[in-house]
Design a protein around this motif. Structure first.
Motif, mmCIF file in Angstrom:
data_model
loop_
_atom_site.group_PDB
_atom_site.id
_atom_site.type_symbol
_atom_site.label_atom_id
_atom_site.label_comp_id
_atom_site.label_asym_id
_atom_site.label_seq_id
_atom_site.Cartn_x
_atom_site.Cartn_y
_atom_site.Cartn_z
ATOM 1 N N HIS A 155 0.824 -1.204 0.000
ATOM 2 C CA HIS A 155 0.000 0.000 0.000
ATOM 3 C C HIS A 155 0.865 1.263 0.000
ATOM 4 O O HIS A 155 0.532 2.246 -0.683
ATOM 5 C CB HIS A 155 -0.942 -0.008 1.208
ATOM 6 C CG HIS A 155 -2.082 -0.965 1.058
ATOM 7 N ND1 HIS A 155 -3.070 -1.107 2.013
ATOM 8 C CD2 HIS A 155 -2.398 -1.837 0.057
ATOM 9 C CE1 HIS A 155 -3.940 -2.019 1.607
ATOM 10 N NE2 HIS A 155 -3.543 -2.484 0.430
ATOM 11 N N GLU A 156 1.941 1.260 0.759
ATOM 12 C CA GLU A 156 2.848 2.418 0.748
ATOM 13 C C GLU A 156 3.416 2.636 -0.650
ATOM 14 O O GLU A 156 3.472 3.775 -1.140
ATOM 15 C CB GLU A 156 4.004 2.208 1.737
ATOM 16 C CG GLU A 156 3.642 2.483 3.181
ATOM 17 C CD GLU A 156 4.860 2.562 4.095
ATOM 18 O OE1 GLU A 156 4.665 2.782 5.294
ATOM 19 O OE2 GLU A 156 6.001 2.411 3.599
ATOM 20 N N LEU A 157 3.831 1.570 -1.284
ATOM 21 C CA LEU A 157 4.418 1.694 -2.620
ATOM 22 C C LEU A 157 3.402 2.207 -3.636
ATOM 23 O O LEU A 157 3.735 3.025 -4.505
ATOM 24 C CB LEU A 157 4.968 0.342 -3.064
ATOM 25 C CG LEU A 157 6.226 -0.141 -2.331
ATOM 26 C CD1 LEU A 157 6.536 -1.588 -2.687
ATOM 27 C CD2 LEU A 157 7.412 0.755 -2.652
ATOM 28 N N THR A 158 2.166 1.761 -3.505
ATOM 29 C CA THR A 158 1.124 2.218 -4.427
ATOM 30 C C THR A 158 0.859 3.709 -4.252
ATOM 31 O O THR A 158 0.768 4.461 -5.239
ATOM 32 C CB THR A 158 -0.178 1.428 -4.197
ATOM 33 O OG1 THR A 158 0.073 0.034 -4.407
ATOM 34 C CG2 THR A 158 -1.269 1.890 -5.154
ATOM 35 N N VAL A 159 0.734 4.147 -2.999
ATOM 36 C CA VAL A 159 0.514 5.571 -2.732
ATOM 37 C C VAL A 159 1.694 6.401 -3.219
ATOM 38 O O VAL A 159 1.533 7.476 -3.803
ATOM 39 C CB VAL A 159 0.252 5.809 -1.229
ATOM 40 C CG1 VAL A 159 0.194 7.308 -0.924
ATOM 41 C CG2 VAL A 159 -1.041 5.140 -0.798
ATOM 42 N N LYS A 160 2.900 5.882 -3.030
ATOM 43 C CA LYS A 160 4.098 6.593 -3.487
ATOM 44 C C LYS A 160 4.058 6.797 -5.003
ATOM 45 O O LYS A 160 4.362 7.896 -5.500
ATOM 46 C CB LYS A 160 5.350 5.815 -3.091
ATOM 47 C CG LYS A 160 6.649 6.454 -3.577
ATOM 48 C CD LYS A 160 7.875 5.670 -3.104
ATOM 49 C CE LYS A 160 9.154 6.350 -3.569
ATOM 50 N NZ LYS A 160 10.363 5.657 -3.063
ATOM 51 N N GLU A 161 3.686 5.781 -5.723
ATOM 52 C CA GLU A 161 3.626 5.893 -7.179
ATOM 53 C C GLU A 161 2.595 6.924 -7.622
ATOM 54 O O GLU A 161 2.832 7.689 -8.566
ATOM 55 C CB GLU A 161 3.317 4.524 -7.794
ATOM 56 C CG GLU A 161 4.485 3.558 -7.758
ATOM 57 C CD GLU A 161 5.737 4.129 -8.414
ATOM 58 O OE1 GLU A 161 5.638 4.639 -9.556
ATOM 59 O OE2 GLU A 161 6.806 4.092 -7.780
ATOM 60 N N TRP A 162 1.467 6.975 -6.947
ATOM 61 C CA TRP A 162 0.447 7.966 -7.296
ATOM 62 C C TRP A 162 0.909 9.387 -6.963
ATOM 63 O O TRP A 162 0.619 10.333 -7.699
ATOM 64 C CB TRP A 162 -0.873 7.647 -6.599
ATOM 65 C CG TRP A 162 -1.670 6.611 -7.335
ATOM 66 C CD1 TRP A 162 -1.867 5.308 -6.987
ATOM 67 C CD2 TRP A 162 -2.349 6.789 -8.577
ATOM 68 N NE1 TRP A 162 -2.621 4.659 -7.926
ATOM 69 C CE2 TRP A 162 -2.940 5.550 -8.916
ATOM 70 C CE3 TRP A 162 -2.522 7.876 -9.441
ATOM 71 C CZ2 TRP A 162 -3.694 5.375 -10.078
ATOM 72 C CZ3 TRP A 162 -3.271 7.689 -10.600
ATOM 73 C CH2 TRP A 162 -3.850 6.465 -10.914
ATOM 74 N N ILE A 163 1.656 9.555 -5.873
ATOM 75 C CA ILE A 163 2.193 10.880 -5.524
ATOM 76 C C ILE A 163 3.163 11.344 -6.599
ATOM 77 O O ILE A 163 3.115 12.487 -7.067
ATOM 78 C CB ILE A 163 2.886 10.853 -4.142
ATOM 79 C CG1 ILE A 163 1.853 10.666 -3.030
ATOM 80 C CG2 ILE A 163 3.673 12.142 -3.906
ATOM 81 C CD1 ILE A 163 2.455 10.419 -1.662
#
Length: 649
Positions: A155-163
């Motif tokens: 989940h952290e990695l997914t949010v990072k990619e969207w940021i």
């Protein structure tokens, strides 16, 4: 003909920035220099030191293959509250009311995982995008912290990619910096890292530009808080790992120059004395993370204690102790006189050695109020000035002493006063500043207290030795978990006092026996360490080049990439789960083999990206095996260790 290759090591301290040139084949120091640390912009002093040491050595730029830096920048920026405005996105949990998190904006989205790495709630991408867009205009960088992300970081990695996709701004994930449990500490670490990125970016860019202009197109390495090295690329992503960079370099430099492994290293500078211990040939590291400016982090860094025992410590009269030293730092009279030509005249006029001036150091921006602003303006008009002079010139400052304390605590003004550095000038030990100012100040203080200059020197030297002995003794006892500084123990205090003052009174003696040597680095340390060692019953080692020890230390570290994995046994059905990521195996052997393989790949990848070559793999394993239960868990840490890549010639 074999071409000689050289590296430049630089270390910024509270007062001086040191630089050395080391021959890379045999680690011989061929040139060294000191410059004043430029607190308003560290890069100025760093570049000046590099230019000076190159000029002194006469070595051409094309023979330099590496530059390595130990800097106080990250530590100071955290302490001073400087850096980017950070937007923090929490995944699957709300912050507790008691948490102090240094973020400008905090928002929570649904998601997160459980302690077993299983998703506890689905990540809502629409909610994530809306949160990012709402935050974006008010922040400079982002931090992301997910519930149990150390077990599963998806989940952290997914949010990072969207940021990155929506903003292009820097973003830090909690799991990238910490593998241990502890959601608060991991979150704080991520936020502080995101806050530091633009500050470290500016420093590295300015240094890189200066190096390129001199034809020094070489790798630039940064000393991490655990003593290992990282290149500029990784330092821009993980600047928080530069906390305690200076003390780490001090330990490495001290051990290297002394040719020892286990020791207590004392780096005595103008501002502080830093006391550290080593284990083998590496610094003793706080594995669960150091505390900085009140925040508990997950940054693995050297276990260092800094005390206000240095050349610029303020010599003053304490109402209870009499003549005392520090912990407050002041500008020595010998150096202040070169800034203020009227200082000697004012010393004679007001018969004092204590003055104040407006500080040029960077500080945390804040509203200090109209009265404080007016007071600052008065100080600037009269500087260097005294409380008496202010009172004579301004009648509307009835609380001038309180204003001075208030503004000093916040870094707006700094004192000028008599220091050990001035005593050294007056006695001809060190004469880089204005000797006349130092002699006048020392004479004024001594006569006011019914002493000769020799008696004053003896008293100050004794105070320094006593303070160092006391701090070293306490640190060694704390290391053994045999000492609680918060407990009131008259006998304990008396033991410390007897050892510190050399058993100068009473009918009994307390003798200490320290089984490891004291290694001293820093310019003035040779004056005090032999007596400190005698009182602690050990050997004092003051190696050649001790005055630039931290700069040397910046060049002798290794590049290390580490990756930690956790294996847990689950029952019904019996199986073994490897984290992070939740990889499931039927036997412990399969799980361990997979963890070592994956850990080796990840550690190698990080080490190479950090600027390492000639890697060696080190595997540490710790198992939780209990009676009647058997295997419960295993922690595996894989480290890829190499030397820094140098410019090929």
């Amino acid at each position: 003909m074999v071409r000689l290759l050289f590296g430049i090591g630089v270390s910024t301290g509270g007062s001086h920035t040191d630089a050395v040139i080391m021959r890379m084949d045999d680690k011989k120091i061929v040139a060294k220099t000191k410059s004043r640390t430029t607190h308003y912009d560290l890069s100025v002093g760093i570049i000046e030191s590099i230019n000076k040491v190159l000029s002194i050595s006469g070595i051409p730029a094309n023979e330099i293959v590496l530059v390595s830096l130990a800097s106080t920048l990250a530590t100071n920026a955290v302490i001073e509250g400087k850096g980017a405005k950070v937007g923090l996105i929490l995944i699957g949990f709300e912050p507790e009311k008691t948490w102090d998190i240094p973020a400008a904006t905090i928002m929570t989205v649904k998601g997160g995982h459980g302690p077993d790495g299983v998703e506890q709630a689905q990540l809502d991408i629409d909610e994530v995008i809306l949160t990012i867009e709402n935050m974006n205009k008010n922040v400079d960088s982002f931090a992301v912290s997910g519930y149990f992300s150390v077990r599963n970081p998806m989940h952290e990695l997914t949010v990072k990619e969207w940021i990155k996709k929506k903003t292009g701004k820097p973003v830090t994930c909690g799991y990238e910096l910490a593998t241990e449990l502890g959601i608060y500490e991991r979150t704080v670490t991520a936020v502080l890292n995101a806050r530091l990125i633009p500050i470290v970016q500016n420093l590295i860019r300015e240094i890189r530009d200066a190096l390129d202009q001199k034809g020094l197109n070489v790798p630039l390495m940064i000393v991490k808080g655990d003593g290992s090295l990282m290149n500029e690329e990784v330092a821009l992503e993980r600047p928080i790992e530069g906390i305690q960079s200076g003390p780490a370099a001090s330990v490495l430099g001290g051990l290297f120059l002394a040719g020892k492994e286990d020791a207590v290293v004392i780096d005595m500078g103008s501002t502080t004395s830093i006391i550290t211990t080593s284990k083998g040939n590496a610094p003793h590291v706080v594995e669960d993370g150091v505390r900085i400016a009140g925040w508990k982090t997950r940054v693995k860094a050297v276990d260092a204690d800094a005390w206000g025992i240095g050349g610029d410590g303020w010599i003053h009269i304490d109402p209870e102790k009499g003549i005392d030293l520090g912990p407050q730092r002041v500008i020595p009279l010998a150096f202040a006189a070169s800034i203020f030509p009227n200082l000697l005249k004012k010393m004679e006029q007001y018969k004092t050695t204590d003055f104040i001036t407006v500080s040029q150091a960077p500080r945390k921006a804040e509203n200090i109020g109209g009265l404080s602003e007016k007071f600052l303006k008065t100080v600037q008009e009269l500087e260097p000035t005294t409380l008496l002079e202010i009172s004579n010139n301004m009648t509307d400052f009835p609380i001038a002493d309180l204003l001075i304390s208030f503004l000093m605590e916040r870094g707006y003004i700094i004192g000028i006063g008599l220091t050990p550095t001035d005593i050294m000038h007056a006695k001809g030990i060190y004469t880089a500043g204005d000797v006349d100012a130092a002699i006048l100040g020392a004479d004024l203080f001594a006569r006011k207290n019914g002493m000769t200059l020799d008696e004053l020197q003896k008293k100050i030297w004794q105070l320094i030795v006593e303070k160092l002995v006391s701090r070293i003794f306490e640190k060694m006892m704390l290391k053994l978990n045999k000492w609680d500084l918060n407990q009131k123990c008259i006998a304990c205090s008396e033991i410390i006092r007897k050892i510190s003052d050399g058993n100068n009174d009473g009918d009994f003696r307390v003798l200490a026996k320290l089984d490891i040597p004291l290694i001293g680095i820093g310019a003035p340390v040779y004056l005090f360490l032999p007596e400190v060692a005698r009182r602690l019953g050990t050997l004092a080692i003051i190696p050649e080049h001790h005055e630039v020890g931290a700069a040397v230390g910046s060049l002798v570290g290794s590049v290390i990439g580490s990756f930690e994995m956790y294996i847990a046994k689950e029952v019904k059905p019996d199986r073994y789960v490897v984290f992070p990521g939740r990889y499931i195996f039927g036997t412990i052997e399969e799980a361990i083999n997979f963890a070592i393989k994956m850990g080796t790949e990840e550690a190698t990848k990080l080490a190479k990206r950090s600027g390492a070559e000639d890697l060696k793999i080190k595997i540490d394993r710790r198992d939780g095996i209990f009676p009647k239960v058997g295997f419960v868990w295993s922690e595996i840490k894989v480290s890829a260790i190499g030397r820094p890549v140098i410019r090929k010639i």
